[in-house]
Design an enzyme around this catalytic site. Structure first.
Site, PDB file in Angstrom:
ATOM      1  N   CYS A 170      97.748 -52.958 117.725  1.00  0.00           N
ATOM      2  CA  CYS A 170      96.549 -52.111 117.835  1.00  0.00           C
ATOM      3  C   CYS A 170      95.893 -52.047 116.461  1.00  0.00           C
ATOM      4  O   CYS A 170      96.140 -52.923 115.623  1.00  0.00           O
ATOM      5  CB  CYS A 170      96.892 -50.732 118.404  1.00  0.00           C
ATOM      6  SG  CYS A 170      98.005 -49.741 117.388  1.00  0.00           S
ATOM      7  N   ARG A 220      98.895 -46.385 119.648  1.00  0.00           N
ATOM      8  CA  ARG A 220      99.138 -47.164 120.883  1.00  0.00           C
ATOM      9  C   ARG A 220     100.283 -48.161 120.782  1.00  0.00           C
ATOM     10  O   ARG A 220     101.194 -48.159 121.628  1.00  0.00           O
ATOM     11  CB  ARG A 220      97.849 -47.896 121.286  1.00  0.00           C
ATOM     12  CG  ARG A 220      96.744 -46.972 121.737  1.00  0.00           C
ATOM     13  CD  ARG A 220      95.394 -47.666 121.799  1.00  0.00           C
ATOM     14  NE  ARG A 220      94.915 -48.031 120.468  1.00  0.00           N
ATOM     15  CZ  ARG A 220      93.776 -48.670 120.215  1.00  0.00           C
ATOM     16  NH1 ARG A 220      93.004 -49.041 121.227  1.00  0.00           N
ATOM     17  NH2 ARG A 220      93.413 -48.935 118.969  1.00  0.00           N
ATOM     18  N   ASP A 233      91.579 -45.767 122.737  1.00  0.00           N
ATOM     19  CA  ASP A 233      92.122 -45.322 121.452  1.00  0.00           C
ATOM     20  C   ASP A 233      92.214 -43.801 121.460  1.00  0.00           C
ATOM     21  O   ASP A 233      91.188 -43.117 121.504  1.00  0.00           O
ATOM     22  CB  ASP A 233      91.193 -45.799 120.329  1.00  0.00           C
ATOM     23  CG  ASP A 233      91.780 -45.552 118.951  1.00  0.00           C
ATOM     24  OD1 ASP A 233      92.785 -44.807 118.864  1.00  0.00           O
ATOM     25  OD2 ASP A 233      91.248 -46.089 117.974  1.00  0.00           O
TER      26      ASP A 233
HETATM   27  P1  4NP Z   1      95.954 -46.951 117.013  1.00  0.00           P
HETATM   28  O1  4NP Z   1      94.976 -45.708 116.704  1.00  0.00           O
HETATM   29  O2  4NP Z   1      95.174 -48.215 116.736  1.00  0.00           O
HETATM   30  O3  4NP Z   1      96.310 -46.797 118.448  1.00  0.00           O
HETATM   31  O4  4NP Z   1      97.150 -46.793 116.084  1.00  0.00           O
HETATM   32  C1  4NP Z   1      94.292 -45.624 115.501  1.00  0.00           C
HETATM   33  C2  4NP Z   1      94.867 -44.991 114.423  1.00  0.00           C
HETATM   34  C3  4NP Z   1      94.185 -44.897 113.229  1.00  0.00           C
HETATM   35  C4  4NP Z   1      92.933 -45.462 113.098  1.00  0.00           C
HETATM   36  C5  4NP Z   1      92.352 -46.119 114.174  1.00  0.00           C
HETATM   37  C6  4NP Z   1      93.029 -46.205 115.376  1.00  0.00           C
HETATM   38  N1  4NP Z   1      92.225 -45.381 111.867  1.00  0.00           N
HETATM   39  O5  4NP Z   1      91.110 -45.904 111.770  1.00  0.00           O
HETATM   40  O6  4NP Z   1      92.743 -44.797 110.903  1.00  0.00           O
END
Ligand code: 4NP
Length: 152
Positions: free
Chosen positions: A7, A13, A123
């Site tokens: 991810c 995720r 997300d």
């Molecule tokens: P993930 O969620 O991709 O499911 O881990 C996110 C966590 C942090 C960020 C973006 C998505 N971020 O931009 O910091």
């Protein structure tokens, strides 16, 4: 089988996807290696998001020992299958992997559940706990299909 879940941050995720598929593979007696990574590197070294940890534990899975790492081009040498949680993640994987990019190894995870629909796992990063339960449920169902499809 070596399977990588990817991810953006590797804190919401894909840590769930790693924990869920590890549990399902072990329960099915499969000797799979399952790992996860993120494409943006903003959270390298961090444990999964508290709500991902909470929702996993509610479902009997402990993901607290995981630490975020960045996706690297060499992951294409190590892994047989790379599941992206969303289309923007596929674009990032392509950009990072450059000449190592192997289209045959990359798939949107939800295409295992809804073939050809090209759906993203939403997300949950900016949202509250219900979003994490929704994500858990989608990934859980998709991982059932991953085991069905790839078990020998
Ligand atoms: P993930 O969620 O991709 O499911 O881990 C996110 C966590 C942090 C960020 C973006 C998505 N971020 O931009 O910091």
């Amino acid at each position: 089988m070596n399977i990588l879940m990817v991810c953006l941050g590797n804190i919401c995720r894909s840590p769930l996807a790693e924990g869920i598929l590890q549990e399902k593979a072990a329960s099915a007696g499969l000797n799979w290696y399952v790992d996860s990574a993120g494409t943006n590197g903003y959270h390298v070294g961090e444990a999964p998001h508290p709500l991902s940890q909470k929702v996993a534990l509610i479902n009997g899975i402990d993901i607290s020992a995981q630490r975020s790492r960045r996706f690297v081009a060499e992951d294409f040498d190590k892994f047989d299958k790379i599941y992206a949680m969303a289309e923007d993640v596929v674009s990032d994987i392509r950009r990072i992997a450059k000449n190592k990019f192997d289209k045959s190894k990359v798939e949107l995870l939800l295409n295992e559940l809804y073939p050809g629909k090209n759906m993203d796992v939403p997300d949950p990063w900016y949202g509250a706990e219900p979003g994490y339960h929704e994500v858990y449920s989608l990934i859980d169902k998709a991982c059932d299909m991953v085991v069905e499809r790839h078990k020998v």
